[in-house]
Design a protein around this motif. Structure first.
Motif, mmCIF file in Angstrom:
data_model
loop_
_atom_site.group_PDB
_atom_site.id
_atom_site.type_symbol
_atom_site.label_atom_id
_atom_site.label_comp_id
_atom_site.label_asym_id
_atom_site.label_seq_id
_atom_site.Cartn_x
_atom_site.Cartn_y
_atom_site.Cartn_z
ATOM 1 N N LEU A 1 85.397 28.691 32.504
ATOM 2 C CA LEU A 1 84.431 29.035 31.817
ATOM 3 C C LEU A 1 84.141 28.599 30.256
ATOM 4 C CD1 LEU A 1 81.540 30.478 32.119
ATOM 5 C CD2 LEU A 1 82.782 32.737 31.434
ATOM 6 N N ASP B 1 87.782 33.284 27.937
ATOM 7 C CA ASP B 1 88.899 33.301 29.124
ATOM 8 C C ASP B 1 89.107 34.952 29.762
ATOM 9 O OD1 ASP B 1 88.964 30.646 29.281
ATOM 10 O OD2 ASP B 1 90.929 30.915 28.006
ATOM 11 N N TYR C 1 85.886 35.781 31.336
ATOM 12 C CA TYR C 1 86.107 35.448 33.250
ATOM 13 C C TYR C 1 86.869 36.149 34.030
ATOM 14 C CZ TYR C 1 87.826 32.292 36.676
ATOM 15 O OH TYR C 1 87.850 32.019 38.016
ATOM 16 N N TRP D 1 85.524 38.242 37.022
ATOM 17 C CA TRP D 1 85.670 37.094 38.311
ATOM 18 C C TRP D 1 84.905 37.436 39.561
ATOM 19 C CZ3 TRP D 1 87.255 37.032 43.041
ATOM 20 C CH2 TRP D 1 87.507 35.806 43.794
ATOM 21 N N LEU E 1 81.012 33.164 40.224
ATOM 22 C CA LEU E 1 81.044 32.748 39.048
ATOM 23 C C LEU E 1 82.025 31.231 39.081
ATOM 24 C CD1 LEU E 1 81.139 32.860 35.951
ATOM 25 C CD2 LEU E 1 82.996 34.510 36.072
ATOM 26 N N ASP E 2 83.067 31.254 39.998
ATOM 27 C CA ASP E 2 83.801 29.885 40.139
ATOM 28 C C ASP E 2 82.821 28.960 40.471
ATOM 29 O OD1 ASP E 2 86.089 31.094 39.373
ATOM 30 O OD2 ASP E 2 87.176 31.175 41.264
#
Length: 165
Positions: free
Chosen positions: A120, A139, A142, A146, A150-151
């Protein structure tokens, strides 16, 4: 002609095409990261030298490899080995993990998730000489938020970036 291109690459990037460097992964675990070599080796200075984008040893081939992120492709081996994921905080060298963990609140918390080939923070433009505190914040965001979605968003944004550049 092929031999000329190979010898030119060796002159500008060194003889071993794969560069190995120790990085810190999930839970602070040390692993060997693989990259395509983009400049001539200079001992262990790569372990503590922050940014090589303006290094005099970086020739035209190396600049191309770095600009296009082709140097990151061998990290797919790290993904297959389980050292990394496709998406997550970018792995850092031990020297900098120790330094940033002392200086940046929350930096070490980013290691609670697998490190990634992209992340991200990367798709938000936080790479190279950008704020470590902001990277740690993104980070950790993220890690907190998660989801598979999102990935997927990060992977699509990475692909778009690579196509445009």
């Amino acid at each position: 002609r092929r031999r000329d291109a190979t010898s030119s690459t060796r002159r500008t990037c060194g003889s071993a095409p794969i560069f190995r460097q120790q990085r810190i992964g999930q839970y602070g675990r040390l692993f060997t990261l693989y990259k395509l070599r983009s400049l001539k080796p200079a001992g262990d200075e790569g372990d503590v030298c922050w940014n090589i984008d303006h290094d005099s040893r970086l020739g035209p081939v190396g600049r191309f490899i770095r600009r296009t992120s082709i140097d990151e492709l061998p990290q797919l081996v790290n993904v297959l080995k389980g050292d990394m994921s496709l998406v997550g905080p970018r792995p850092e060298r031990p020297y900098y993990v120790a330094k940033f963990s002392r200086e940046v609140p929350g930096y070490a918390d980013r290691h609670r998730v697998p490190v990634g080939l992209t992340g991200l923070a990367v798709v938000k433009g936080l790479r190279g000489d950008t704020s470590i505190a902001e990277r740690a914040r993104v980070d950790n965001s993220y890690a907190d938020d998660w989801s598979l979605w999102l990935d997927l968003v990060v992977l699509v944004r990475t692909a778009i970036y690579l196509v445009k550049h």
